[in-house]
Design a protein around this motif. Structure first.
Motif, PDB file in Angstrom:
ATOM      1  N   GLU A  44      43.955  47.439  39.184  1.00  0.00           N
ATOM      2  CA  GLU A  44      42.897  46.752  38.441  1.00  0.00           C
ATOM      3  C   GLU A  44      41.518  47.318  38.829  1.00  0.00           C
ATOM      4  OE1 GLU A  44      43.130  42.496  38.936  1.00  0.00           O
ATOM      5  OE2 GLU A  44      41.243  42.243  37.832  1.00  0.00           O
ATOM      6  N   LEU A  45      41.330  47.523  40.143  1.00  0.00           N
ATOM      7  CA  LEU A  45      40.068  48.113  40.613  1.00  0.00           C
ATOM      8  C   LEU A  45      39.876  49.497  39.981  1.00  0.00           C
ATOM      9  CD1 LEU A  45      37.619  48.512  42.585  1.00  0.00           C
ATOM     10  CD2 LEU A  45      39.258  49.307  44.289  1.00  0.00           C
ATOM     11  N   GLY A  46      40.950  50.300  39.985  1.00  0.00           N
ATOM     12  CA  GLY A  46      40.888  51.653  39.435  1.00  0.00           C
ATOM     13  C   GLY A  46      40.501  51.646  37.962  1.00  0.00           C
ATOM     14  N   GLU A  47      41.088  50.740  37.197  1.00  0.00           N
ATOM     15  CA  GLU A  47      40.794  50.649  35.751  1.00  0.00           C
ATOM     16  C   GLU A  47      39.312  50.345  35.542  1.00  0.00           C
ATOM     17  OE1 GLU A  47      43.703  49.580  33.050  1.00  0.00           O
ATOM     18  OE2 GLU A  47      44.344  51.328  34.202  1.00  0.00           O
ATOM     19  N   LYS A  48      38.777  49.438  36.381  1.00  0.00           N
ATOM     20  CA  LYS A  48      37.376  49.041  36.220  1.00  0.00           C
ATOM     21  C   LYS A  48      36.430  50.158  36.669  1.00  0.00           C
ATOM     22  CE  LYS A  48      37.986  44.044  36.753  1.00  0.00           C
ATOM     23  NZ  LYS A  48      38.109  42.986  37.744  1.00  0.00           N
ATOM     24  N   ALA A  49      36.869  50.967  37.645  1.00  0.00           N
ATOM     25  CA  ALA A  49      35.958  51.933  38.272  1.00  0.00           C
ATOM     26  C   ALA A  49      35.960  53.316  37.616  1.00  0.00           C
ATOM     27  CB  ALA A  49      36.327  52.081  39.757  1.00  0.00           C
ATOM     28  N   LYS A  50      37.029  53.658  36.905  1.00  0.00           N
ATOM     29  CA  LYS A  50      37.242  55.050  36.475  1.00  0.00           C
ATOM     30  C   LYS A  50      36.050  55.654  35.707  1.00  0.00           C
ATOM     31  CE  LYS A  50      40.612  58.148  34.377  1.00  0.00           C
ATOM     32  NZ  LYS A  50      39.588  59.062  33.947  1.00  0.00           N
ATOM     33  N   ALA A  51      35.550  54.939  34.715  1.00  0.00           N
ATOM     34  CA  ALA A  51      34.483  55.494  33.871  1.00  0.00           C
ATOM     35  C   ALA A  51      33.225  55.773  34.697  1.00  0.00           C
ATOM     36  CB  ALA A  51      34.166  54.532  32.735  1.00  0.00           C
ATOM     37  N   ALA A  57      28.253  57.878  38.147  1.00  0.00           N
ATOM     38  CA  ALA A  57      27.461  56.647  38.325  1.00  0.00           C
ATOM     39  C   ALA A  57      28.066  55.812  39.445  1.00  0.00           C
ATOM     40  CB  ALA A  57      27.469  55.843  37.030  1.00  0.00           C
ATOM     41  N   LEU A  58      27.298  54.826  39.922  1.00  0.00           N
ATOM     42  CA  LEU A  58      27.836  53.943  40.956  1.00  0.00           C
ATOM     43  C   LEU A  58      28.692  52.859  40.318  1.00  0.00           C
ATOM     44  CD1 LEU A  58      24.814  53.362  43.386  1.00  0.00           C
ATOM     45  CD2 LEU A  58      26.654  55.038  43.543  1.00  0.00           C
ATOM     46  N   VAL A  59      29.781  52.529  40.999  1.00  0.00           N
ATOM     47  CA  VAL A  59      30.610  51.407  40.598  1.00  0.00           C
ATOM     48  C   VAL A  59      29.805  50.136  40.886  1.00  0.00           C
ATOM     49  CG1 VAL A  59      32.784  50.261  41.236  1.00  0.00           C
ATOM     50  CG2 VAL A  59      32.685  52.747  41.057  1.00  0.00           C
ATOM     51  N   THR A  60      30.116  49.024  40.229  1.00  0.00           N
ATOM     52  CA  THR A  60      29.265  47.832  40.399  1.00  0.00           C
ATOM     53  C   THR A  60      29.277  47.331  41.855  1.00  0.00           C
ATOM     54  OG1 THR A  60      31.066  46.334  39.871  1.00  0.00           O
ATOM     55  CG2 THR A  60      29.728  47.068  38.030  1.00  0.00           C
ATOM     56  N   ASP A  61      28.143  46.784  42.271  1.00  0.00           N
ATOM     57  CA  ASP A  61      28.014  46.249  43.632  1.00  0.00           C
ATOM     58  C   ASP A  61      29.117  45.234  43.916  1.00  0.00           C
ATOM     59  OD1 ASP A  61      25.736  47.695  44.361  1.00  0.00           O
ATOM     60  OD2 ASP A  61      24.382  46.222  43.477  1.00  0.00           O
ATOM     61  N   GLU A  62      29.366  44.366  42.954  1.00  0.00           N
ATOM     62  CA  GLU A  62      30.334  43.277  43.132  1.00  0.00           C
ATOM     63  C   GLU A  62      31.715  43.810  43.555  1.00  0.00           C
ATOM     64  OE1 GLU A  62      30.934  41.282  39.450  1.00  0.00           O
ATOM     65  OE2 GLU A  62      32.044  39.641  40.388  1.00  0.00           O
ATOM     66  N   LEU A  63      32.180  44.857  42.840  1.00  0.00           N
ATOM     67  CA  LEU A  63      33.509  45.423  43.137  1.00  0.00           C
ATOM     68  C   LEU A  63      33.547  46.029  44.531  1.00  0.00           C
ATOM     69  CD1 LEU A  63      34.669  47.426  39.952  1.00  0.00           C
ATOM     70  CD2 LEU A  63      35.690  45.365  40.916  1.00  0.00           C
ATOM     71  N   VAL A  64      32.507  46.824  44.845  1.00  0.00           N
ATOM     72  CA  VAL A  64      32.521  47.561  46.116  1.00  0.00           C
ATOM     73  C   VAL A  64      32.337  46.620  47.307  1.00  0.00           C
ATOM     74  CG1 VAL A  64      31.561  49.523  47.344  1.00  0.00           C
ATOM     75  CG2 VAL A  64      31.562  49.529  44.891  1.00  0.00           C
ATOM     76  N   ILE A  65      31.471  45.618  47.149  1.00  0.00           N
ATOM     77  CA  ILE A  65      31.243  44.669  48.241  1.00  0.00           C
ATOM     78  C   ILE A  65      32.557  43.938  48.561  1.00  0.00           C
ATOM     79  CG2 ILE A  65      30.080  42.486  48.850  1.00  0.00           C
ATOM     80  CD1 ILE A  65      27.631  43.652  47.189  1.00  0.00           C
ATOM     81  N   ALA A  66      33.287  43.542  47.519  1.00  0.00           N
ATOM     82  CA  ALA A  66      34.552  42.824  47.744  1.00  0.00           C
ATOM     83  C   ALA A  66      35.555  43.716  48.464  1.00  0.00           C
ATOM     84  CB  ALA A  66      35.118  42.345  46.407  1.00  0.00           C
ATOM     85  N   LEU A  67      35.611  44.986  48.084  1.00  0.00           N
ATOM     86  CA  LEU A  67      36.621  45.850  48.724  1.00  0.00           C
ATOM     87  C   LEU A  67      36.270  46.140  50.187  1.00  0.00           C
ATOM     88  CD1 LEU A  67      36.477  49.238  49.171  1.00  0.00           C
ATOM     89  CD2 LEU A  67      36.362  49.196  46.715  1.00  0.00           C
ATOM     90  N   VAL A  68      34.975  46.276  50.486  1.00  0.00           N
ATOM     91  CA  VAL A  68      34.571  46.531  51.882  1.00  0.00           C
ATOM     92  C   VAL A  68      34.809  45.275  52.738  1.00  0.00           C
ATOM     93  CG1 VAL A  68      32.577  46.994  53.380  1.00  0.00           C
ATOM     94  CG2 VAL A  68      32.958  48.379  51.337  1.00  0.00           C
TER      95      VAL A  68
END
Ligand code: AP5
Length: 212
Positions: A44-51, A57-68
């Protein structure tokens, strides 16, 4: 030691993270690698991040903060960690402070933009294990094949020259203010990354000795 690695794309964060990891025995957490792996596995993360990834471009803060946040909660981070590629925005730096982790230093590897384009356009990575090479500075023993596992070496999509220029633009606009953020906290350490890999590793390890 709890360490952040800052620097432009291609400054050598991944290369130096490996060296620090070997010396200090702490895990290197590359948000870029985690995201690329997620894209490869179609999560799911990959699908959201691929483009975002493909466009530089940077992936959204929300996604990256959650994964860290998830990654830092794992047991191997209890004795220290190296964050390679996070935080990349001031919002991410603030979120890290809110996670109540004490950062010892943010080590910034400085390399001029002109050198970055040549480093990244010559980078090749293993399609299977992810090992990193450079056509000129760190070639594999057999052309086009990984020394460790023998799989094909490929060029990352975002290492094509036009995308590298976009990544550099995004870096100057969104990530450089993060240096100021840590400088104000008295936690910024700057190292010259213009020399070869060995010379830079020496400077990095010396700088970390002074922080300990
Ligand atoms: P990420 O993978 O983190 O990319 P990056 O920061 O652009 O880093 P690179 O891996 O390109 O460079 P590096 O500094 O590690 O250099 P390396 O050591 O490989 O992120 C990719 C994408 O993921 C982002 O664009 C974004 O979309 C997303 N993302 C990741 N984190 C995010 C976040 N926090 N927020 C939002 N989005 C995020 O070296 C490069 C090359 O140079 C190699 O070939 C190497 O052999 C060579 N080299 C290294 N050192 C030297 C030297 N001293 N002399 C000569 N050659 C050298």
């Amino acid at each position: 030691m709890n360490l952040i690695l800052l620097g432009a794309p291609g400054a050598g964060k991944g290369t130096q993270a490996e060296c620090i990891c070997n010396v200090y025995g702490i895990p290197a957490i590359s948000t870029g690698n985690i995201i690329r792996e997620a894209v490869k596995n179609g999560t799911e993360l990959g699908e959201k991040a691929k483009a975002f990834l493909d466009a530089g471009a940077l992936v959204t803060d929300e996604l990256v903060i959650a994964l860290v946040k998830d990654r830092l909660a794992q047991p191997d981070c209890q004795n220290g960690f190296i964050l390679d590629g996070f935080p990349r925005t001031v919002v991410q730096a603030e979120a890290l402070d809110q996670m109540n982790v004490k950062i010892d230093t943010a080590l910034d590897i400085e390399v001029a933009d002109e050198a970055i384009v040549s480093r990244l356009s010559g980078r090749r990575v293993c399609s299977s294990c992810g090992a990193s090479y450079h056509l000129e500075y760190n070639p594999s023993k057999t052309e086009g094949k990984c020394d460790s596992c023998g799989a094909d070496l490929v060029q990352r999509k975002d290492d094509h020259p036009a995308t590298v220029l976009e990544r550099l633009r995004v870096y100057h606009e969104q990530t450089e203010p993060v240096k100021e953020y840590y400088s104000k906290q008295g936690k910024l350490t700057v190292v010259d990354g213009q020399g070869g890999v060995k010379d830079t590793s020496e400077l990095v390890l010396k700088a970390l000795e002074a922080v300990k």
